[in-house]
Design a protein around this motif. Structure first.
Motif, short mmCIF file in Angstrom:
data_model
loop_
_atom_site.label_atom_id
_atom_site.label_comp_id
_atom_site.label_asym_id
_atom_site.label_seq_id
_atom_site.Cartn_x
_atom_site.Cartn_y
_atom_site.Cartn_z
N PRO A 62 0.83 -1.21 0.00
CA PRO A 62 0.00 0.00 0.00
C PRO A 62 0.87 1.26 0.00
CG PRO A 62 0.14 -0.91 2.20
CD PRO A 62 0.84 -1.89 1.30
N THR A 63 0.24 2.40 -0.23
CA THR A 63 0.86 3.72 -0.17
C THR A 63 1.85 3.95 -1.31
OG1 THR A 63 0.64 3.65 2.24
CG2 THR A 63 1.98 5.43 1.31
N LEU A 64 2.92 3.19 -1.35
CA LEU A 64 3.86 3.22 -2.48
C LEU A 64 4.38 1.81 -2.67
CD1 LEU A 64 5.32 5.09 -4.55
CD2 LEU A 64 7.24 5.11 -2.95
N ASP A 65 4.08 1.22 -3.84
CA ASP A 65 4.45 -0.18 -4.08
C ASP A 65 5.90 -0.30 -4.53
OD1 ASP A 65 4.44 0.69 -6.70
OD2 ASP A 65 2.72 -0.51 -7.32
N GLY A 66 6.29 -1.55 -4.83
CA GLY A 66 7.66 -1.81 -5.22
C GLY A 66 8.07 -1.07 -6.47
N LEU A 67 7.18 -1.00 -7.46
CA LEU A 67 7.51 -0.31 -8.70
C LEU A 67 7.74 1.18 -8.43
CD1 LEU A 67 7.86 -0.34 -11.74
CD2 LEU A 67 5.37 -0.18 -11.99
N GLY A 68 6.87 1.78 -7.63
CA GLY A 68 7.05 3.19 -7.29
C GLY A 68 8.34 3.42 -6.52
N LEU A 69 8.66 2.49 -5.62
CA LEU A 69 9.89 2.59 -4.84
C LEU A 69 11.12 2.51 -5.74
CD1 LEU A 69 11.46 2.65 -2.17
CD2 LEU A 69 11.09 0.18 -1.99
N VAL A 70 11.09 1.58 -6.69
CA VAL A 70 12.21 1.44 -7.61
C VAL A 70 12.41 2.74 -8.41
CG1 VAL A 70 13.01 0.26 -9.70
CG2 VAL A 70 12.10 -1.07 -7.79
N ARG A 71 11.32 3.29 -8.91
CA ARG A 71 11.41 4.52 -9.69
C ARG A 71 11.96 5.67 -8.86
NH1 ARG A 71 5.51 3.70 -12.55
NH2 ARG A 71 6.23 2.55 -14.39
N ARG A 72 11.47 5.81 -7.64
CA ARG A 72 11.93 6.91 -6.78
C ARG A 72 13.40 6.72 -6.38
NH1 ARG A 72 7.98 9.64 -3.75
NH2 ARG A 72 9.77 10.61 -2.68
N CYS A 73 13.79 5.49 -6.11
CA CYS A 73 15.19 5.24 -5.77
C CYS A 73 16.10 5.55 -6.95
CB CYS A 73 15.38 3.79 -5.33
SG CYS A 73 14.93 3.47 -3.62
N ALA A 74 15.67 5.17 -8.15
CA ALA A 74 16.47 5.45 -9.34
C ALA A 74 16.67 6.95 -9.52
CB ALA A 74 15.82 4.85 -10.58
N ALA A 75 15.64 7.73 -9.19
CA ALA A 75 15.72 9.18 -9.35
C ALA A 75 16.45 9.85 -8.19
CB ALA A 75 14.31 9.76 -9.48
N ASP A 76 16.14 9.43 -6.96
CA ASP A 76 16.65 10.12 -5.78
C ASP A 76 17.92 9.51 -5.19
OD1 ASP A 76 14.35 11.62 -6.09
OD2 ASP A 76 13.25 10.62 -4.48
N HIS A 77 18.13 8.21 -5.44
CA HIS A 77 19.30 7.53 -4.87
C HIS A 77 19.96 6.65 -5.94
CE1 HIS A 77 17.90 8.80 -0.92
NE2 HIS A 77 16.69 8.35 -1.26
N PRO A 78 20.43 7.26 -7.03
CA PRO A 78 21.04 6.47 -8.10
C PRO A 78 22.23 5.67 -7.57
CG PRO A 78 21.54 8.81 -8.35
CD PRO A 78 20.48 8.71 -7.29
N GLY A 79 22.32 4.45 -8.00
CA GLY A 79 23.39 3.59 -7.54
C GLY A 79 23.00 2.70 -6.37
N LEU A 80 21.85 2.98 -5.74
CA LEU A 80 21.37 2.12 -4.65
C LEU A 80 20.52 1.01 -5.26
CD1 LEU A 80 20.90 1.43 -1.66
CD2 LEU A 80 18.97 3.04 -1.69
#
Length: 212
Positions: A62-80
């Protein structure tokens, strides 16, 4: 010098599963679970504070799923790297996760040893994909154009497509680590791919099997 333990952040909406994963992973002396989150937004909030080396996340939350998390990490924490662990084996979901920048996709019945190995592989820059979903997720498109790679590039490309990190590619091909790194950079430019994950996916789809 002893290598520092790999720092893992677990993101899953089921508390029982989070605790189970923590117990399993902490039987490995080389892995430390530094935190847990019940959904993607909470996980994102914890990343700056906990500085994980890898995020282990569920696909459906809920709230933010795995796909959303992956996208946000790619944008905000590249390399993680974000390694997705789930009960779902939908090929379209796998493609979407990998296209978004996920470092890998495993089903939740994966063995303890395989999970620990996958975590190490993605931290080292590799791509991990459960073989039970790899065939459908990486089904080749109609006959692609020959990407025009040199023999040396094809040797490296074949191992990139298998998800191997640079250090292992260098060892297998008896090349300097810098040579492999430069070749991967050349492949990214030549095949017009934005990152290593996208490159590995394209190569897995397009390289003929007899190019190994």
């Amino acid at each position: 010098m002893t290598r520092a333990r790999i720092r893992v952040l677990i993101v899953d909406d089921q508390e029982l599963l989070r605790r189970g994963l923590r117990m399993i992973l902490e039987t490995d002396d080389g892995i430390e679970v530094v935190g847990e989150a019940e959904h993607g937004l909470r996980g994102l909030a914890l990343i700056p504070e906990l500085a994980p080396d890898v995020v282990l996340a569920d696909a459906r939350m809920p709230t933010l799923d795995g796909l959303g998390l992956v996208r946000r990490c790619a944008a905000d924490h590249p390399g993680l790297p974000v390694l997705v662990l789930t009960t779902f084996d939908d090929a379209r979901l796998v493609r979407a996760l990998l296209d978004a920048g996920a470092a890998g996709f495993l089903l939740k019945d994966v063995s303890t040893d395989a999970l620990s190995a996958a975590i190490r592989q993605v931290v080292d820059g590799g791509l991990v994909l459960d073989p039970r979903v790899a065939r459908s997720a990486l089904a080749p498109p109609p006959r692609p154009r020959d990407p025009g790679l040199t023999d040396a590039e094809r040797s490296v490309a074949d191992l990139v497509a298998r998800g191997l990190p640079n250090a292992e590619i260098a060892a297998r091909l008896h090349l300097a680590h810098g040579t492999v790194k430069n070749t991967v950079s050349a492949l990214l430019r030549k095949l017009d791919q934005p990152d290593r994950t996208a490159l590995a996916l394209r190569l897995a789809r397009e390289l003929p099997e007899d190019d190994a």
